[in-house]
Design a protein around this motif. Structure first.
Motif, PDB file in Angstrom:
ATOM      1  N   ARG A 137      20.809  17.984  10.019  1.00  0.00           N
ATOM      2  CA  ARG A 137      22.171  18.332   9.914  1.00  0.00           C
ATOM      3  C   ARG A 137      22.401  19.355  10.641  1.00  0.00           C
ATOM      4  O   ARG A 137      23.601  20.136  10.372  1.00  0.00           O
ATOM      5  N   ARG A 138      21.645  20.067  11.551  1.00  0.00           N
ATOM      6  CA  ARG A 138      21.913  21.139  12.393  1.00  0.00           C
ATOM      7  C   ARG A 138      23.225  21.022  13.050  1.00  0.00           C
ATOM      8  O   ARG A 138      24.078  22.092  13.117  1.00  0.00           O
ATOM      9  N   ASP A 139      23.546  19.943  13.630  1.00  0.00           N
ATOM     10  CA  ASP A 139      24.834  19.664  14.469  1.00  0.00           C
ATOM     11  C   ASP A 139      26.088  20.051  13.631  1.00  0.00           C
ATOM     12  O   ASP A 139      27.028  20.711  14.059  1.00  0.00           O
ATOM     13  N   GLU A 140      25.974  19.747  12.349  1.00  0.00           N
ATOM     14  CA  GLU A 140      27.337  20.091  11.255  1.00  0.00           C
ATOM     15  C   GLU A 140      27.095  21.334  11.147  1.00  0.00           C
ATOM     16  O   GLU A 140      28.281  22.062  11.042  1.00  0.00           O
ATOM     17  N   VAL A 141      26.046  22.033  11.187  1.00  0.00           N
ATOM     18  CA  VAL A 141      25.977  23.702  10.960  1.00  0.00           C
ATOM     19  C   VAL A 141      26.392  24.246  12.159  1.00  0.00           C
ATOM     20  O   VAL A 141      27.296  25.318  11.950  1.00  0.00           O
ATOM     21  N   LEU A 142      26.336  23.645  13.270  1.00  0.00           N
ATOM     22  CA  LEU A 142      27.099  24.343  14.361  1.00  0.00           C
ATOM     23  C   LEU A 142      28.402  24.429  14.607  1.00  0.00           C
ATOM     24  O   LEU A 142      29.370  25.047  14.909  1.00  0.00           O
ATOM     25  N   VAL A 143      28.950  23.017  13.932  1.00  0.00           N
ATOM     26  CA  VAL A 143      30.328  22.898  13.988  1.00  0.00           C
ATOM     27  C   VAL A 143      30.943  23.997  12.782  1.00  0.00           C
ATOM     28  O   VAL A 143      32.094  24.398  13.175  1.00  0.00           O
ATOM     29  N   ARG A 144      30.368  24.312  12.006  1.00  0.00           N
ATOM     30  CA  ARG A 144      30.728  24.868  10.859  1.00  0.00           C
ATOM     31  C   ARG A 144      30.694  26.787  11.446  1.00  0.00           C
ATOM     32  O   ARG A 144      31.726  27.450  11.222  1.00  0.00           O
ATOM     33  N   VAL A 159      23.724  28.828   4.140  1.00  0.00           N
ATOM     34  CA  VAL A 159      23.162  27.486   4.313  1.00  0.00           C
ATOM     35  C   VAL A 159      21.635  27.733   4.495  1.00  0.00           C
ATOM     36  O   VAL A 159      20.966  28.353   5.260  1.00  0.00           O
ATOM     37  N   LEU A 160      21.036  26.964   3.592  1.00  0.00           N
ATOM     38  CA  LEU A 160      19.471  27.148   3.643  1.00  0.00           C
ATOM     39  C   LEU A 160      18.937  25.641   4.167  1.00  0.00           C
ATOM     40  O   LEU A 160      19.006  24.740   3.690  1.00  0.00           O
ATOM     41  N   LEU A 161      18.649  25.751   5.522  1.00  0.00           N
ATOM     42  CA  LEU A 161      17.924  24.555   6.149  1.00  0.00           C
ATOM     43  C   LEU A 161      16.521  24.580   5.657  1.00  0.00           C
ATOM     44  O   LEU A 161      15.681  25.446   5.971  1.00  0.00           O
ATOM     45  N   TYR A 162      16.065  23.448   5.488  1.00  0.00           N
ATOM     46  CA  TYR A 162      14.631  23.156   5.015  1.00  0.00           C
ATOM     47  C   TYR A 162      14.266  21.979   6.219  1.00  0.00           C
ATOM     48  O   TYR A 162      14.936  21.085   6.592  1.00  0.00           O
ATOM     49  N   SER A 163      12.884  22.104   6.682  1.00  0.00           N
ATOM     50  CA  SER A 163      12.292  21.345   7.515  1.00  0.00           C
ATOM     51  C   SER A 163      12.136  19.674   6.801  1.00  0.00           C
ATOM     52  O   SER A 163      11.608  19.657   5.644  1.00  0.00           O
ATOM     53  N   THR A 164      12.171  18.927   7.594  1.00  0.00           N
ATOM     54  CA  THR A 164      11.818  17.419   7.060  1.00  0.00           C
ATOM     55  C   THR A 164      10.571  16.828   7.704  1.00  0.00           C
ATOM     56  O   THR A 164      10.244  15.806   7.646  1.00  0.00           O
ATOM     57  N   GLY A 165      10.003  17.757   8.692  1.00  0.00           N
ATOM     58  CA  GLY A 165       8.896  17.145   9.520  1.00  0.00           C
ATOM     59  C   GLY A 165       7.806  17.152   8.482  1.00  0.00           C
ATOM     60  O   GLY A 165       7.509  17.543   7.538  1.00  0.00           O
ATOM     61  N   ALA A 225      13.722  30.375  20.760  1.00  0.00           N
ATOM     62  CA  ALA A 225      14.219  29.038  21.072  1.00  0.00           C
ATOM     63  C   ALA A 225      15.404  28.685  20.318  1.00  0.00           C
ATOM     64  O   ALA A 225      16.199  28.101  21.066  1.00  0.00           O
ATOM     65  N   THR A 226      15.542  29.286  19.236  1.00  0.00           N
ATOM     66  CA  THR A 226      17.007  28.980  18.572  1.00  0.00           C
ATOM     67  C   THR A 226      18.116  29.481  19.081  1.00  0.00           C
ATOM     68  O   THR A 226      19.062  29.253  19.089  1.00  0.00           O
ATOM     69  N   HIS A 227      17.740  30.981  19.613  1.00  0.00           N
ATOM     70  CA  HIS A 227      18.759  31.720  20.353  1.00  0.00           C
ATOM     71  C   HIS A 227      19.153  31.107  21.630  1.00  0.00           C
ATOM     72  O   HIS A 227      20.680  30.806  21.778  1.00  0.00           O
ATOM     73  N   ALA A 228      18.375  30.523  22.194  1.00  0.00           N
ATOM     74  CA  ALA A 228      18.690  29.641  23.643  1.00  0.00           C
ATOM     75  C   ALA A 228      19.191  28.314  23.306  1.00  0.00           C
ATOM     76  O   ALA A 228      20.491  28.240  23.730  1.00  0.00           O
ATOM     77  N   ALA A 229      19.156  27.689  22.102  1.00  0.00           N
ATOM     78  CA  ALA A 229      19.763  26.544  21.719  1.00  0.00           C
ATOM     79  C   ALA A 229      21.228  26.942  21.417  1.00  0.00           C
ATOM     80  O   ALA A 229      22.091  26.024  21.831  1.00  0.00           O
ATOM     81  N   SER A 250      30.420  36.152   7.638  1.00  0.00           N
ATOM     82  CA  SER A 250      30.817  35.079   6.511  1.00  0.00           C
ATOM     83  C   SER A 250      29.895  34.067   6.378  1.00  0.00           C
ATOM     84  O   SER A 250      29.964  33.328   5.458  1.00  0.00           O
ATOM     85  N   LEU A 251      28.897  33.966   7.204  1.00  0.00           N
ATOM     86  CA  LEU A 251      28.233  32.617   7.271  1.00  0.00           C
ATOM     87  C   LEU A 251      26.446  33.232   7.478  1.00  0.00           C
ATOM     88  O   LEU A 251      26.181  33.771   8.449  1.00  0.00           O
ATOM     89  N   MET A 252      25.730  32.882   6.546  1.00  0.00           N
ATOM     90  CA  MET A 252      24.194  33.163   6.922  1.00  0.00           C
ATOM     91  C   MET A 252      23.428  31.745   6.834  1.00  0.00           C
ATOM     92  O   MET A 252      23.942  30.912   6.015  1.00  0.00           O
ATOM     93  N   VAL A 253      22.691  31.484   7.949  1.00  0.00           N
ATOM     94  CA  VAL A 253      22.020  30.445   8.061  1.00  0.00           C
ATOM     95  C   VAL A 253      20.567  30.858   8.071  1.00  0.00           C
ATOM     96  O   VAL A 253      20.177  31.705   8.805  1.00  0.00           O
ATOM     97  N   VAL A 254      19.560  30.269   7.050  1.00  0.00           N
ATOM     98  CA  VAL A 254      18.139  30.497   7.017  1.00  0.00           C
ATOM     99  C   VAL A 254      17.437  29.355   7.509  1.00  0.00           C
ATOM    100  O   VAL A 254      17.572  28.274   6.806  1.00  0.00           O
TER     101      VAL A 254
END
Length: 700
Positions: free
Chosen positions: A471-478, A598-604, A509-513, A566-570
């Motif tokens: 759901r990274r796209d939703e996070v980018l919208v936020r 927002v705590l993002l966990y990998s589904t890989g 890579a995350t910075h570039a994205a 005001s927003l922290m993404v890990v």
């Protein structure tokens, strides 16, 4: 006289030494991992699949098969049936010892099948030997150290070890412990438990013999902590009471503490006021303060430290503040400079990245006493740094420094030049990782602990969401919504390079994205391999509000204070520890705006969530309370990892469990000061026995 050549050690002797098993007491305290029951024989027809049993029978077949793998097949039978014993990579000598007609006992796991019962690699003995009267211990071992050799060594150590009782029966009874379980009796039982014992009581360590051993260990720890505190009480320190300055006179600015308090743009909370009083009481005594100041993220520890420094400086002495990273040290420097420089205080800055000229100037100011407050990283404890009159040492995030580093800063004082007796500096250590009660009672028992247990008004609760990285796209919208509202965002990554073993997105890579997804937003990149000047420049732009998103590794874990964020993404939150996640979350919610983490966990496949990772993320979503987080973190990781790579210099508990044995810890904490005061010889004997064995264990 010709010196005799030292006999070389055998492989088992080398293995014993590698395990730290050199003295009798070390061997006596080397307890079994589990036990095997060789006290009884099970009829073959009564053996059940997957059951570990001992059977006895006559060998009716013994055959060596050669092929891809040499295999010895031995079949035995009793009056109820037969069982096949299989040995892979067997030697001909093994077959010679297992000849037809010989009666043997075999201990192992029985497997059923179409071809009948089978045991793979069982332990085999002659049936002519008597059945043992106790369970057979199975010890932790290493390559080259067979169980039989280790059992004999432990038995010898148990017989030779000095297990003289240091506690009297009436003392044990008063503590509610069973006096029949002397140390010798407890150890002998745990090495040779009788077959009628309940195995679960051995496995969960709740048997009275285990409780006696755990109490002994906890008592030795409490005695050493009490002794350290007692010895420190004999040392002398500068008395920083309001009426005594350097050489007994007040300095030019006796009201610095009061002026700083009056100049602050906020009022201290009740918790901060209480902690300040505790510290002031310590500083006003001629005994060195040794206090740990703990408080949740954002509780306001820095201003308490500043007020303690002001108390020291106004009386003509120097104060040093050391932080583990340059970012955190810089944060402290900027904040304290803004508070103290207008009041006439000279604040020096010292880090490893300084240019030579600036560094020489700072060193000269420190040595002359012109620098009243010195803030920096571990550069403060280097040999070239010399203080004129250091009286107070403040260490932030103290668990990140080893004992040697803390002692090196303490030894920087040169107060002995002003006194016939050397003076110790007062020490104030700070941590934003709250210490659970049992940990404070055990590993920090030699410290006085002050707790800021409430947050200043205005701190907004942080909403924590645990979501899949799909759901990274939703996070980018936020993120875009936060930027449009004039807010700023952290995005934290666990690595800065690709790992072949782990499918982790790195910070670059995350910075570039993110830069590509938000082309109109300035996105910064911060990681530990950047030059200090580049880190400083990036942090300055983010702090000043020029940068919308900061992609970073965990270098921003502590100390960074940007109220507009005001927003922290890990990213890959499942790979972080609980306390680390809580520290990261504390970087937001520092202003008036509603904040989220927002705590993002990998589904890989490579990052499938384990039970512990799932438990950590669930805990983060359930509570913002740092003390509750710390308690859960201790339960998950244990004290060794909680304290950080055993660099604390305090021996980890070997037998006791802080959570399960809290009642024994309470008893030990109450009894240790009494034993030390009333029977110092017995206390010393107790400590020497245990601490020596603990050192050997930790070295192994």
């Amino acid at each position: 006289m010709v010196a005799q050549a030292t006999k070389p050690l055998s492989a088992p002797q080398k293995a014993l030494r590698k395990l730290g098993l050199e003295r009798p007491i070390d061997l006596a305290l080397h307890l079994p991992l589990r036990y095997e029951d060789e006290t009884r024989v099970t009829r073959i027809e009564d053996a059940r699949d997957a059951q570990v049993v001992q059977i006895e029978g006559v060998i009716i077949r013994s055959e060596m098969r050669y092929g891809g793998q040499r295999q010895l097949l031995v079949e035995i039978e009793d009056d109820s049936g037969s069982c096949m014993l299989r040995f892979f990579n067997a030697y001909p000598s093994q077959q010679k010892s297992l000849v037809l007609g010989k009666r043997i006992r075999a201990l192992g796991e029985v497997r059923g099948g179409l071809m009948g019962l089978t045991m793979m690699h069982p332990s085999v003995k002659s049936a002519e030997t008597d059945l043992p009267q106790a369970l057979t211990p199975v010890y932790p071992t290493s390559a080259g150290l067979p169980q039989a050799y280790l059992r004999r060594a432990v038995e010898g150590g148990l017989a030779r070890a000095d297990l003289t009782e240091t506690l009297k029966p009436e003392e044990l009874a008063a503590l509610g412990l069973d006096a029949q379980w002397t140390l010798r009796a407890a150890l002998h039982f745990l090495h040779h438990p009788t077959p009628d014992v309940t195995l679960s009581m051995l496995q969960d360590r709740s048997h009275p013999a285990w409780r006696r051993l755990k109490f002994e260990e906890l008592l030795s720890q409490q005695l050493s902590q009490s002794k350290a505190k007692q010895e420190r009480a004999q040392l002398k320190a500068v008395c920083l009471a309001a009426s005594s300055g350097l050489r007994g006179e007040l300095s030019v600015e006796p009201a610095l503490h009061a002026r700083l308090l009056a100049s602050l743009p906020f009022a201290l909370t009740n918790a901060q006021q209480r902690v300040c009083r505790e510290i002031d009481q310590d500083l006003s005594r001629a005994v060195p303060m040794h206090r740990l100041l703990q408080g949740d993220v954002g509780a306001g520890k820095t201003v308490v430290a500043a007020l303690a420094a002001a108390r020291c400086i106004e009386l003509g002495w120097q104060c040093a503040l050391m932080a583990p990273t340059e970012i955190l040290a810089s944060q402290h420097f900027n904040k304290l400079l803004a508070w103290l420089e207008p009041l006439g205080v000279m604040v020096a800055w010292l880090t490893g990245s300084q240019k030579a000229k600036e560094r020489r100037e700072m060193l000269a100011m420190i040595a002359s006493g012109q620098a009243q407050l010195v803030i920096g990283t571990h550069a403060i404890i280097q040999d070239k740094v010399s203080f004129d009159k250091l009286a107070l040492v403040i260490i932030d995030e103290q668990h990140r420094f080893g004992v040697a580093q803390r002692l090196a800063l303490r030894d920087k004082t040169q107060a002995q030049s002003r006194s016939a007796q050397q003076l110790e500096p007062h020490m104030l250590m700070m941590t934003a990782t709250p210490i659970p009660r049992t940990l404070a009672m055990s590993y920090y028992a030699d410290l006085d602990i002050s707790t800021i247990d409430s947050l200043p008004p205005g701190r907004t609760p942080v909403l924590t969401k645990v979501i899949s990285d799909q759901r990274r796209d939703e996070v980018l919208v936020r993120i875009r919504a936060q930027i449009d509202a004039g807010r700023q965002v952290y995005w934290v990554c666990p690595l800065i390079e690709e790992s072949e073993a782990l499918d982790l997105a790195n910070a670059t890579a995350t910075h570039a994205a993110i830069s590509a997804a938000l082309p109109a937003v300035e996105v910064g990149l911060l990681h530990s391999r950047m030059a200090p000047a580049d880190k400083k420049a990036i942090m300055a732009r983010f702090t000043q509000g020029h940068m919308g998103v900061l992609v970073s590794t965990t270098v921003i874990e502590v100390g960074v204070d940007v109220p507009n964020a005001s927003l922290m993404v890990v990213e890959h939150a499942e790979r972080f520890g609980l306390s680390q996640l809580h520290q990261l979350r504390g970087r937001v919610g520092r202003g008036v705006a509603a904040s989220a983490c927002v705590l993002l966990y990998s589904t890989g496949e490579a990052s499938r969530l384990g039970d512990l990772a799932r438990e950590r993320l669930r805990a983060m979503a359930q509570t913002n309370d740092g003390f509750d987080i710390a308690r859960r973190d201790l339960e998950i990781r244990g004290p060794g990892d909680f304290l950080g790579a055993r660099q604390s210099g305090v021996a980890m508990l070997r037998f006791a469990d802080l959570q399960l044995d809290a009642d024994l810890l309470d008893l030990a904490a109450q009894f240790a000061p009494r034993l030390l005061a009333q029977h110092p010889q017995r206390a010393e004997q107790h400590m020497n026995r245990w601490l020596g064995a603990q050192v050997a264990f930790l070295k192994a």
